[in-house]
Design a protein around this motif. Structure first.
Motif, PDB file in Angstrom:
ATOM      1  N   GLN A   1       1.072  23.255  82.553  1.00 54.74           N
ATOM      2  CA  GLN A   1       0.680  22.280  83.572  1.00 54.74           C
ATOM      3  C   GLN A   1      -0.595  21.531  83.209  1.00 54.74           C
ATOM      4  OE1 GLN A   1       0.722  24.935  86.956  1.00 54.74           O
ATOM      5  NE2 GLN A   1       2.725  24.202  87.641  1.00 54.74           N
ATOM      6  N   LYS A   2      -1.311  22.001  82.209  1.00 56.64           N
ATOM      7  CA  LYS A   2      -2.485  21.266  81.735  1.00 56.64           C
ATOM      8  C   LYS A   2      -2.082  19.917  81.137  1.00 56.64           C
ATOM      9  CE  LYS A   2      -5.442  25.282  80.811  1.00 56.64           C
ATOM     10  NZ  LYS A   2      -6.186  26.050  79.782  1.00 56.64           N
TER      11      LYS A   2
ATOM     12  N   TYR B   1       7.488  17.195  85.999  1.00 56.59           N
ATOM     13  CA  TYR B   1       8.475  18.247  86.223  1.00 56.59           C
ATOM     14  C   TYR B   1       8.473  19.214  85.038  1.00 56.59           C
ATOM     15  CZ  TYR B   1      10.180  14.375  89.127  1.00 56.59           C
ATOM     16  OH  TYR B   1      10.252  13.322  89.994  1.00 56.59           O
ATOM     17  N   TYR B   2       8.949  20.441  85.315  1.00 55.46           N
ATOM     18  CA  TYR B   2       9.026  21.459  84.263  1.00 55.46           C
ATOM     19  C   TYR B   2      10.366  22.193  84.377  1.00 55.46           C
ATOM     20  CZ  TYR B   2       4.042  20.626  83.740  1.00 55.46           C
ATOM     21  OH  TYR B   2       2.816  20.030  83.543  1.00 55.46           O
ATOM     22  N   TRP B   3      11.082  22.265  83.257  1.00 58.46           N
ATOM     23  CA  TRP B   3      12.338  23.001  83.173  1.00 58.46           C
ATOM     24  C   TRP B   3      12.176  24.164  82.197  1.00 58.46           C
ATOM     25  CZ3 TRP B   3      17.170  19.312  82.558  1.00 58.46           C
ATOM     26  CH2 TRP B   3      17.293  18.530  83.715  1.00 58.46           C
ATOM     27  N   LEU B   4      12.938  25.219  82.453  1.00 57.87           N
ATOM     28  CA  LEU B   4      13.018  26.357  81.535  1.00 57.87           C
ATOM     29  C   LEU B   4      14.474  26.568  81.159  1.00 57.87           C
ATOM     30  CD1 LEU B   4      11.823  28.863  80.080  1.00 57.87           C
ATOM     31  CD2 LEU B   4      12.156  30.131  82.224  1.00 57.87           C
ATOM     32  N   ILE B   5      14.741  26.663  79.858  1.00 60.32           N
ATOM     33  CA  ILE B   5      16.085  26.946  79.362  1.00 60.32           C
ATOM     34  C   ILE B   5      16.055  28.287  78.650  1.00 60.32           C
ATOM     35  CG2 ILE B   5      17.979  26.201  77.866  1.00 60.32           C
ATOM     36  CD1 ILE B   5      16.919  23.326  78.176  1.00 60.32           C
TER      37      ILE B   5
ATOM     38  N   ASP C   1       6.919  32.115  83.435  1.00 59.91           N
ATOM     39  CA  ASP C   1       6.165  31.737  84.633  1.00 59.91           C
ATOM     40  C   ASP C   1       4.674  32.011  84.451  1.00 59.91           C
ATOM     41  OD1 ASP C   1       8.107  30.654  86.214  1.00 59.91           O
ATOM     42  OD2 ASP C   1       8.297  32.343  87.581  1.00 59.91           O
ATOM     43  N   GLU C   2       4.369  33.106  83.751  1.00 54.74           N
ATOM     44  CA  GLU C   2       2.972  33.465  83.535  1.00 54.74           C
ATOM     45  C   GLU C   2       2.245  32.442  82.668  1.00 54.74           C
ATOM     46  OE1 GLU C   2       3.352  37.431  81.928  1.00 54.74           O
ATOM     47  OE2 GLU C   2       2.768  38.320  83.862  1.00 54.74           O
ATOM     48  N   LYS C   3       3.009  31.664  81.884  1.00 53.18           N
ATOM     49  CA  LYS C   3       2.416  30.662  80.997  1.00 53.18           C
ATOM     50  C   LYS C   3       2.483  29.251  81.584  1.00 53.18           C
ATOM     51  CE  LYS C   3       3.477  33.201  76.726  1.00 53.18           C
ATOM     52  NZ  LYS C   3       4.149  33.138  75.408  1.00 53.18           N
ATOM     53  N   LEU C   4       3.074  29.123  82.769  1.00 56.96           N
ATOM     54  CA  LEU C   4       3.272  27.788  83.332  1.00 56.96           C
ATOM     55  C   LEU C   4       1.940  27.067  83.551  1.00 56.96           C
ATOM     56  CD1 LEU C   4       5.337  25.733  84.291  1.00 56.96           C
ATOM     57  CD2 LEU C   4       5.259  26.775  86.558  1.00 56.96           C
ATOM     58  N   GLY C   5       0.896  27.808  83.897  1.00 52.52           N
ATOM     59  CA  GLY C   5      -0.412  27.179  84.076  1.00 52.52           C
ATOM     60  C   GLY C   5      -0.869  26.458  82.821  1.00 52.52           C
ATOM     61  N   LEU C   6      -0.578  27.030  81.656  1.00 58.41           N
ATOM     62  CA  LEU C   6      -0.912  26.391  80.379  1.00 58.41           C
ATOM     63  C   LEU C   6      -0.131  25.090  80.207  1.00 58.41           C
ATOM     64  CD1 LEU C   6      -2.215  26.420  77.541  1.00 58.41           C
ATOM     65  CD2 LEU C   6      -0.282  27.824  76.774  1.00 58.41           C
TER      66      LEU C   6
ATOM     67  N   PRO D   1       9.343  16.280  70.567  1.00 51.14           N
ATOM     68  CA  PRO D   1       8.901  17.663  70.311  1.00 51.14           C
ATOM     69  C   PRO D   1       7.434  17.812  70.656  1.00 51.14           C
ATOM     70  CG  PRO D   1      10.111  16.765  68.432  1.00 51.14           C
ATOM     71  CD  PRO D   1       9.829  15.619  69.353  1.00 51.14           C
ATOM     72  N   SER D   2       7.078  18.989  71.173  1.00 46.56           N
ATOM     73  CA  SER D   2       5.715  19.229  71.602  1.00 46.56           C
ATOM     74  C   SER D   2       5.419  20.719  71.454  1.00 46.56           C
ATOM     75  CB  SER D   2       5.552  18.767  73.060  1.00 46.56           C
ATOM     76  OG  SER D   2       4.245  19.002  73.525  1.00 46.56           O
ATOM     77  N   GLU D   3       4.313  21.136  71.972  1.00 49.36           N
ATOM     78  CA  GLU D   3       3.957  22.548  72.060  1.00 49.36           C
ATOM     79  C   GLU D   3       3.386  22.812  73.447  1.00 49.36           C
ATOM     80  OE1 GLU D   3       4.632  24.932  70.057  1.00 49.36           O
ATOM     81  OE2 GLU D   3       5.386  23.714  68.405  1.00 49.36           O
ATOM     82  N   SER D   4       3.893  23.840  74.074  1.00 48.54           N
ATOM     83  CA  SER D   4       3.420  24.247  75.405  1.00 48.54           C
ATOM     84  C   SER D   4       3.442  23.105  76.418  1.00 48.54           C
ATOM     85  CB  SER D   4       2.009  24.841  75.300  1.00 48.54           C
ATOM     86  OG  SER D   4       2.015  25.957  74.451  1.00 48.54           O
ATOM     87  N   PRO D   5       4.591  22.601  76.815  1.00 48.62           N
ATOM     88  CA  PRO D   5       5.944  23.103  76.549  1.00 48.62           C
ATOM     89  C   PRO D   5       6.524  22.572  75.242  1.00 48.62           C
ATOM     90  CG  PRO D   5       6.056  21.280  78.077  1.00 48.62           C
ATOM     91  CD  PRO D   5       4.603  21.507  77.823  1.00 48.62           C
ATOM     92  N   ASP D   6       7.736  23.065  74.919  1.00 44.92           N
ATOM     93  CA  ASP D   6       8.346  22.766  73.625  1.00 44.92           C
ATOM     94  C   ASP D   6       8.754  21.309  73.474  1.00 44.92           C
ATOM     95  OD1 ASP D   6       8.218  25.434  72.622  1.00 44.92           O
ATOM     96  OD2 ASP D   6       9.912  25.974  73.897  1.00 44.92           O
ATOM     97  N   PHE D   7       9.123  20.655  74.597  1.00 44.51           N
ATOM     98  CA  PHE D   7       9.569  19.255  74.554  1.00 44.51           C
ATOM     99  C   PHE D   7       9.089  18.524  75.789  1.00 44.51           C
ATOM    100  CE2 PHE D   7      12.594  21.627  72.029  1.00 44.51           C
ATOM    101  CZ  PHE D   7      12.690  20.849  70.884  1.00 44.51           C
TER     102      PHE D   7
END
Length: 246
Positions: free
Chosen positions: A192-193, A198-202, A185-190, A30-36
């Motif tokens: 990517q920090k 890789y990044y997935w969206l569900i 998508d607008e938050k993907l930059g956050l 578990p994480s934050e930005s992204p969730d996992f």
């Protein structure tokens, strides 16, 4: 509230993991930005963000619709109270009501008893310290209810018993999916920090349903969605159906 939200996210990602055969192997954190974040076997890191499909194109309810929702909420709360009298399980339960049959006030108590008996039967041999998912469908359910989804995760401390599609039914599901993707998508930059590989969206929804249901899955599959995420999925919780959009 934030603690409850993370518990629910953990339940949902585990449900997705159990349902998607190509889910990557590795340690899920578990994480934050992204969730996992998944630490995969190949020493690569995958970030996963969850979001609920918000029907921004939902048709507004009239007074009759609000009255019907109040009755359904009352029915669910009574069923939950009856169940918890004899069980300590902290369940995630979604009730999909039928639009063709209304449950009147005289039937509410009887329907609650029928529902709780079916739910008890569905979970009677299940262990609370393990993940499990059960779906109760017609004809086992009282008239007026199409399906009941039951999910358990051992980390759940707060039960969630709700109407399916309680945010409304969309008039344009494809457009709502596009808006959900764009918002993330607008938050993907956050995200990517975190410098993940890789990044997935569900995008999850209780039950894929629109005002016009005809060929809805085909419309979604055949539409060309765009995103900066490497993979995007739509997850129908009631049906356990997963659509890969990107």
């Amino acid at each position: 509230m934030q603690h409850d939200k993370k518990q629910l996210e953990i339940l949902l990602i585990q449900y997705f993991r159990e349902s998607y055969t190509d889910f990557p192997k590795g340690k899920l954190n578990p994480s934050e930005s992204p969730d996992f974040i998944i630490q995969m076997k190949n020493n690569r890191d995958l970030g996963i963000e969850l979001t609920r499909l918000n029907p921004s194109n939902a048709i507004p309810l009239d007074d009759k619709g609000f009255f019907e929702i109040e009755a359904r909420e009352r029915l669910i709360e009574r069923t939950k109270e009856l169940f918890e009298q004899t069980s300590s399980l902290k369940l995630f339960v979604k009730f999909l009501f039928s639009g063709n049959h209304k449950i009147n006030s005289e039937q509410e108590v009887m329907v609650s008893v029928q529902l709780v008996n079916e739910i008890r039967q569905a979970v009677q041999n299940k262990k609370g310290d393990a993940f499990f998912k059960e779906t109760i469908s017609k004809p086992r359910l009282p008239k007026g209810i199409e399906s009941v989804l039951i999910v358990n995760h051992p980390l759940m401390e707060t039960p969630f018993w709700e109407r399916a599609n309680n945010l409304g039914v969309s008039n344009d599901v494809v457009d709502d999916i596009k808006k959900s993707i764009h918002k993330k998508d607008e938050k993907l930059g956050l995200y990517q920090k975190r410098r993940l590989n890789y990044y997935w969206l569900i995008v999850f929804t209780d039950r894929l349903r629109g005002v016009k249901n005809y060929n809805l899955p085909n419309k979604i599959i055949n539409h060309k969605f765009e995103s900066r995420f490497q993979q995007v999925f739509l997850f129908d919780l009631i049906k356990s159906d997963i659509y890969r959009l990107i």
